[in-house]
Motif scaffolding. Structure first.
Motif, PDB file in Angstrom:
ATOM      1  N   THR A  59       3.838  -5.211   2.548  1.00 15.96           N
ATOM      2  CA  THR A  59       4.479  -6.523   2.523  1.00 15.96           C
ATOM      3  C   THR A  59       5.816  -6.488   1.806  1.00 15.96           C
ATOM      4  OG1 THR A  59       2.307  -7.571   2.525  1.00 15.96           O
ATOM      5  CG2 THR A  59       4.158  -8.940   1.856  1.00 15.96           C
ATOM      6  N   ASN A  60       5.899  -5.735   0.712  1.00 13.00           N
ATOM      7  CA  ASN A  60       7.127  -5.685  -0.086  1.00 13.00           C
ATOM      8  C   ASN A  60       7.975  -4.451   0.207  1.00 13.00           C
ATOM      9  OD1 ASN A  60       6.594  -8.116  -1.445  1.00 13.00           O
ATOM     10  ND2 ASN A  60       5.192  -7.060  -2.817  1.00 13.00           N
ATOM     11  N   SER A  99      11.691  -1.945  -3.353  1.00 10.31           N
ATOM     12  CA  SER A  99      10.740  -1.764  -2.268  1.00 10.31           C
ATOM     13  C   SER A  99       9.445  -1.210  -2.840  1.00 10.31           C
ATOM     14  CB  SER A  99      11.339  -0.790  -1.246  1.00 10.31           C
ATOM     15  OG  SER A  99      10.646  -0.835  -0.049  1.00 10.31           O
ATOM     16  N   ASP A 153      -0.732  -1.887   1.955  1.00  6.43           N
ATOM     17  CA  ASP A 153       0.034  -3.139   1.998  1.00  6.43           C
ATOM     18  C   ASP A 153       1.516  -2.804   1.912  1.00  6.43           C
ATOM     19  OD1 ASP A 153       1.258  -5.589   1.587  1.00  6.43           O
ATOM     20  OD2 ASP A 153      -0.024  -6.182  -0.082  1.00  6.43           O
ATOM     21  N   LYS A 179       1.749  -0.595  -1.599  1.00  3.87           N
ATOM     22  CA  LYS A 179       0.529  -0.744  -2.397  1.00  3.87           C
ATOM     23  C   LYS A 179      -0.648  -0.236  -1.576  1.00  3.87           C
ATOM     24  CE  LYS A 179      -0.836  -4.965  -3.199  1.00  3.87           C
ATOM     25  NZ  LYS A 179      -1.173  -6.299  -3.735  1.00  3.87           N
TER      26      LYS A 179
END
Length: 64
Positions: free
Chosen positions: A22-23, A39, A20, A42
């Motif tokens: 996403t961030n 930042s 992931d 995951k």
């Protein structure tokens, strides 16, 4: 990240891993490697365990 845009993870044992990003924040290019923005990456395994990398910018380094 592979040329086709897929995230690839190599392990010594067979696992189903989801990455992931996403961030994950894009960082500006600077002469010294000093990430400016928080930042995070995951990785989630097949059992639902979550592994976090990064967070505060001081926790990130070069990702090769």
């Amino acid at each position: 990240m592979a040329p086709n845009g897929n995230i690839e993870v190599t392990t010594t044992e067979p696992h189903f891993l989801k990455v992931d990003v996403t961030n994950l924040a894009s960082q500006p290019y600077v002469m010294n490697c000093t990430p400016k923005f928080n930042s995070e990456i995951k990785i989630i395994d097949e059992k639902g365990n979550q592994y976090y990398f990064g967070g505060e910018s001081k926790s990130l380094g070069n990702i090769l």
